[in-house]
Scaffold this motif. Sequence first.
Motif, PDB file in Angstrom:
ATOM      1  N   GLY A   1       0.822  -1.214   0.000  1.00  0.00           N
ATOM      2  CA  GLY A   1       0.000   0.000   0.000  1.00  0.00           C
ATOM      3  C   GLY A   1       0.848   1.253   0.000  1.00  0.00           C
ATOM      4  N   PRO A   2       0.215   2.409   0.298  1.00  0.00           N
ATOM      5  CA  PRO A   2       0.944   3.673   0.299  1.00  0.00           C
ATOM      6  C   PRO A   2       1.910   3.764   1.476  1.00  0.00           C
ATOM      7  N   ALA A   3       3.010   4.468   1.261  1.00  0.00           N
ATOM      8  CA  ALA A   3       3.979   4.692   2.339  1.00  0.00           C
ATOM      9  C   ALA A   3       3.652   5.966   3.112  1.00  0.00           C
ATOM     10  N   CYS A   4       3.006   6.920   2.458  1.00  0.00           N
ATOM     11  CA  CYS A   4       2.745   8.229   3.049  1.00  0.00           C
ATOM     12  C   CYS A   4       1.401   8.257   3.778  1.00  0.00           C
ATOM     13  N   HIS A   5       1.351   9.013   4.873  1.00  0.00           N
ATOM     14  CA  HIS A   5       0.100   9.140   5.622  1.00  0.00           C
ATOM     15  C   HIS A   5      -0.978   9.892   4.832  1.00  0.00           C
ATOM     16  N   THR A   6      -0.596  10.516   3.709  1.00  0.00           N
ATOM     17  CA  THR A   6      -1.570  11.199   2.846  1.00  0.00           C
ATOM     18  C   THR A   6      -2.183  10.234   1.832  1.00  0.00           C
ATOM     19  N   ASN A   7      -1.856   8.948   1.994  1.00  0.00           N
ATOM     20  CA  ASN A   7      -2.354   7.871   1.132  1.00  0.00           C
ATOM     21  C   ASN A   7      -1.717   7.878  -0.264  1.00  0.00           C
ATOM     22  N   ARG A   8      -0.516   8.452  -0.361  1.00  0.00           N
ATOM     23  CA  ARG A   8       0.238   8.417  -1.610  1.00  0.00           C
ATOM     24  C   ARG A   8       1.336   7.357  -1.502  1.00  0.00           C
ATOM     25  N   ARG A   9       1.759   6.877  -2.632  1.00  0.00           N
ATOM     26  CA  ARG A   9       2.805   5.854  -2.679  1.00  0.00           C
ATOM     27  C   ARG A   9       4.080   6.328  -1.992  1.00  0.00           C
ATOM     28  N   SER A  10       4.418   7.605  -2.153  1.00  0.00           N
ATOM     29  CA  SER A  10       5.631   8.195  -1.602  1.00  0.00           C
ATOM     30  C   SER A  10       5.293   9.503  -0.905  1.00  0.00           C
ATOM     31  N   CYS A  11       6.086   9.862   0.088  1.00  0.00           N
ATOM     32  CA  CYS A  11       5.928  11.161   0.747  1.00  0.00           C
ATOM     33  C   CYS A  11       6.444  12.303  -0.132  1.00  0.00           C
ATOM     34  N   PHE A  12       7.213  11.955  -1.159  1.00  0.00           N
ATOM     35  CA  PHE A  12       7.825  12.960  -2.029  1.00  0.00           C
ATOM     36  C   PHE A  12       6.959  13.181  -3.263  1.00  0.00           C
ATOM     37  N   PHE A  13       5.761  13.743  -3.035  1.00  0.00           N
ATOM     38  CA  PHE A  13       4.794  13.942  -4.120  1.00  0.00           C
ATOM     39  C   PHE A  13       4.706  15.398  -4.576  1.00  0.00           C
ATOM     40  N   THR A  14       5.516  16.271  -3.990  1.00  0.00           N
ATOM     41  CA  THR A  14       5.532  17.672  -4.394  1.00  0.00           C
ATOM     42  C   THR A  14       6.866  17.993  -5.057  1.00  0.00           C
ATOM     43  N   ALA A  15       6.803  18.440  -6.304  1.00  0.00           N
ATOM     44  CA  ALA A  15       8.006  18.844  -7.031  1.00  0.00           C
ATOM     45  C   ALA A  15       8.021  20.362  -7.148  1.00  0.00           C
ATOM     46  N   VAL A  16       9.201  20.937  -7.264  1.00  0.00           N
ATOM     47  CA  VAL A  16       9.340  22.370  -7.524  1.00  0.00           C
ATOM     48  C   VAL A  16       9.856  22.486  -8.940  1.00  0.00           C
ATOM     49  N   ARG A  17       9.022  23.065  -9.788  1.00  0.00           N
ATOM     50  CA  ARG A  17       9.357  23.204 -11.214  1.00  0.00           C
ATOM     51  C   ARG A  17       9.075  24.630 -11.658  1.00  0.00           C
ATOM     52  N   GLY A  18      10.117  25.268 -12.156  1.00  0.00           N
ATOM     53  CA  GLY A  18       9.972  26.656 -12.587  1.00  0.00           C
ATOM     54  C   GLY A  18       9.554  27.567 -11.443  1.00  0.00           C
ATOM     55  N   GLY A  19      10.002  27.248 -10.236  1.00  0.00           N
ATOM     56  CA  GLY A  19       9.682  28.065  -9.073  1.00  0.00           C
ATOM     57  C   GLY A  19       8.300  27.816  -8.493  1.00  0.00           C
ATOM     58  N   GLU A  20       7.573  26.873  -9.039  1.00  0.00           N
ATOM     59  CA  GLU A  20       6.224  26.555  -8.571  1.00  0.00           C
ATOM     60  C   GLU A  20       6.164  25.151  -7.998  1.00  0.00           C
ATOM     61  N   GLU A  21       5.331  24.975  -6.979  1.00  0.00           N
ATOM     62  CA  GLU A  21       5.095  23.643  -6.433  1.00  0.00           C
ATOM     63  C   GLU A  21       4.053  22.926  -7.275  1.00  0.00           C
ATOM     64  N   VAL A  22       4.350  21.685  -7.614  1.00  0.00           N
ATOM     65  CA  VAL A  22       3.462  20.877  -8.443  1.00  0.00           C
ATOM     66  C   VAL A  22       3.297  19.524  -7.783  1.00  0.00           C
ATOM     67  N   GLU A  23       2.046  19.112  -7.569  1.00  0.00           N
ATOM     68  CA  GLU A  23       1.793  17.758  -7.067  1.00  0.00           C
ATOM     69  C   GLU A  23       1.943  16.787  -8.222  1.00  0.00           C
ATOM     70  N   ILE A  24       2.822  15.808  -8.076  1.00  0.00           N
ATOM     71  CA  ILE A  24       3.102  14.879  -9.166  1.00  0.00           C
ATOM     72  C   ILE A  24       2.562  13.481  -8.896  1.00  0.00           C
ATOM     73  N   MET A  25       1.822  13.342  -7.805  1.00  0.00           N
ATOM     74  CA  MET A  25       1.319  12.026  -7.435  1.00  0.00           C
ATOM     75  C   MET A  25      -0.017  12.174  -6.726  1.00  0.00           C
ATOM     76  N   ALA A  26      -0.999  11.468  -7.211  1.00  0.00           N
ATOM     77  CA  ALA A  26      -2.330  11.495  -6.583  1.00  0.00           C
ATOM     78  C   ALA A  26      -2.402  10.460  -5.481  1.00  0.00           C
ATOM     79  N   PRO A  27      -3.306  10.641  -4.532  1.00  0.00           N
ATOM     80  CA  PRO A  27      -3.514   9.605  -3.515  1.00  0.00           C
ATOM     81  C   PRO A  27      -3.955   8.296  -4.164  1.00  0.00           C
ATOM     82  N   MET A  28      -3.583   7.200  -3.512  1.00  0.00           N
ATOM     83  CA  MET A  28      -3.992   5.882  -3.980  1.00  0.00           C
ATOM     84  C   MET A  28      -5.428   5.645  -3.544  1.00  0.00           C
ATOM     85  N   LEU A  29      -6.158   4.907  -4.344  1.00  0.00           N
ATOM     86  CA  LEU A  29      -7.544   4.603  -3.978  1.00  0.00           C
ATOM     87  C   LEU A  29      -7.626   3.374  -3.143  1.00  0.00           C
TER      88      LEU A  29
END
Length: 119
Positions: free
Chosen positions: A91-119
């Motif tokens: 199952g997910p490793a993150c308490h937010t129900n995502r596979r990884s805790c590292f689901f926020t990327a910084v791209r072009g100075g903006e934060e982008v969520e790159i992973m949705a919660p698992m169902l």
Amino acid sequence: MKFETGSLRYDDNGLIPAIAQDAATGDVLMMAWMNEEAVTRTLETGRVTYWSRSRQAFWVKGETSGHVQELVDFRVDCDRDCLLVRVNQTGPACHTNRRSCFFTAVRGGEEVEIMAPML
């Protein structure tokens, strides 16, 4: 050479960072803290055990959620002040129900969520 938990370099609070990595995919799943007893328990049981700084208690990953981390490989970095635990993750490793805790990327100075919660 025999491994001794006391040979690790713990911080002033007696803790050492542990990075969990999926053994099959290489994905970095999370980072948490271990103390010497958590290291011992992890190695003895094969169930990854962390130290919760907020609860001041041991935390066996998946004990309440079912999202277990089964230890595959335990590694120590060159400075002996960081651990890598390679795991089979259920199952997910993150308490937010995502596979990884590292689901926020910084791209072009903006934060982008790159992973949705698992169902």
